[in-house]
Design a protein around this motif. Sequence first.
Motif, PDB file in Angstrom:
ATOM      1  N   ARG A   1      45.934  30.565  34.665  1.00  0.00           N
ATOM      2  CA  ARG A   1      44.610  30.346  34.078  1.00  0.00           C
ATOM      3  C   ARG A   1      43.675  29.687  35.095  1.00  0.00           C
ATOM      4  N   CYS A   2      42.388  29.952  34.930  1.00  0.00           N
ATOM      5  CA  CYS A   2      41.368  29.344  35.782  1.00  0.00           C
ATOM      6  C   CYS A   2      41.372  27.834  35.558  1.00  0.00           C
TER       7      CYS A   2
ATOM      8  N   ARG B   1      35.635  33.941  43.443  1.00  0.00           N
ATOM      9  CA  ARG B   1      35.240  33.135  42.294  1.00  0.00           C
ATOM     10  C   ARG B   1      35.896  33.674  41.028  1.00  0.00           C
ATOM     11  N   CYS B   2      35.965  32.818  40.016  1.00  0.00           N
ATOM     12  CA  CYS B   2      36.419  33.242  38.697  1.00  0.00           C
ATOM     13  C   CYS B   2      35.380  34.202  38.119  1.00  0.00           C
TER      14      CYS B   2
ATOM     15  N   SER C   1      38.980  25.865  35.886  1.00  0.00           N
ATOM     16  CA  SER C   1      37.707  25.393  35.361  1.00  0.00           C
ATOM     17  C   SER C   1      37.493  25.778  33.898  1.00  0.00           C
ATOM     18  N   CYS C   2      37.595  27.089  33.599  1.00  0.00           N
ATOM     19  CA  CYS C   2      37.280  27.544  32.240  1.00  0.00           C
ATOM     20  C   CYS C   2      38.513  27.843  31.397  1.00  0.00           C
ATOM     21  N   GLY C   3      39.679  27.922  32.036  1.00  0.00           N
ATOM     22  CA  GLY C   3      40.908  28.154  31.288  1.00  0.00           C
ATOM     23  C   GLY C   3      41.172  29.602  30.926  1.00  0.00           C
ATOM     24  N   LYS C   4      40.288  30.515  31.355  1.00  0.00           N
ATOM     25  CA  LYS C   4      40.512  31.936  31.065  1.00  0.00           C
ATOM     26  C   LYS C   4      41.703  32.446  31.878  1.00  0.00           C
TER      27      LYS C   4
ATOM     28  N   HIS D   1      33.582  29.816  38.900  1.00  0.00           N
ATOM     29  CA  HIS D   1      34.217  28.732  39.659  1.00  0.00           C
ATOM     30  C   HIS D   1      34.726  29.250  40.994  1.00  0.00           C
TER      31      HIS D   1
ATOM     32  N   ASP E   1      34.767  34.926  35.143  1.00  0.00           N
ATOM     33  CA  ASP E   1      34.235  34.477  33.853  1.00  0.00           C
ATOM     34  C   ASP E   1      33.247  33.318  33.985  1.00  0.00           C
ATOM     35  N   CYS E   2      33.607  32.287  34.756  1.00  0.00           N
ATOM     36  CA  CYS E   2      32.747  31.101  34.843  1.00  0.00           C
ATOM     37  C   CYS E   2      32.107  30.915  36.207  1.00  0.00           C
TER      38      CYS E   2
END
Length: 283
Positions: free
Chosen positions: A91-92, A66-67, A94-97, A72, A69-70
Amino acid sequence: MMFELLSSNWALLACLFGLCVGSFLNVVIHRLPKMMEREWHAQCAELHGEVAEELPPLNLSKPRSRCPDCGHQISALENIPIFSYLFLRGRCSSCGKSISLRYPLIELLSGTLAVYAAWHFGFGWSAFGALIMVWSLIALAAIDFDTQLLPDAITLPLLWLGLAFNLNGAMTDLPSSVLGAIVGYLSLWSVFWLFKLATGKEGMGYGDFKLLAALGAWLGWQMLPVIILLSSIVGAIVGIALIAFARHGRNNPIPFGPYLAAAGIIALFWGPQLTRTYLGLLS
């Protein structure tokens, strides 16, 4: 027919498999130290007569990646070595991190070294052994760099596999392999105790002894001087640079495993040439 097909496409297969193994190595590098930490906490709780805290399952297969940060969940299409990173632009979805650049670099290193091992050794047991050794050293170097740990779960199987592969002389003869394991362990063990008796400090961990023993088991005692020399030179240069430019404290430990691992890979491919060059300079 199957043997001829594998042999003719050996480098390509090694590349594809190496990229996939690199993706798995990222999981090992990230999760194995956390798994070890959980096990230590459980053992401490047991020694104190306490009940260990119930935690969600964590191993090399569960949970799904999973990501951080979020949360995902990474899909199969987002987990294709290197290409997914490029497609997602690092970048992820989902969250773009941003995703750490180390993930594709580990995959690229794994695939590149797999191709070179396939070309260098050809199709056979020596190449299979070289792949196992290289992939194990990549994981150990990254884990030690992050945590200053060299897990027994990798170093000990690596040592025994080195002895097993050399039963038929895949890398070196069996007596040289056995002697390499013994000398590799005892050489750093001796340095450890001499340093501790002289300074009262521990200059390295026991994982370093086991790693050098494993390298000796794979490559034979003859490669140990080259490995120790290369790892010491690189370690000294990096250590001085960290102290001089990164303000790394003199008393802050620097992991030695990555330098041993790098020296082991160099010795695997170019050890005999380096040994001849070194002996030529001395003569």
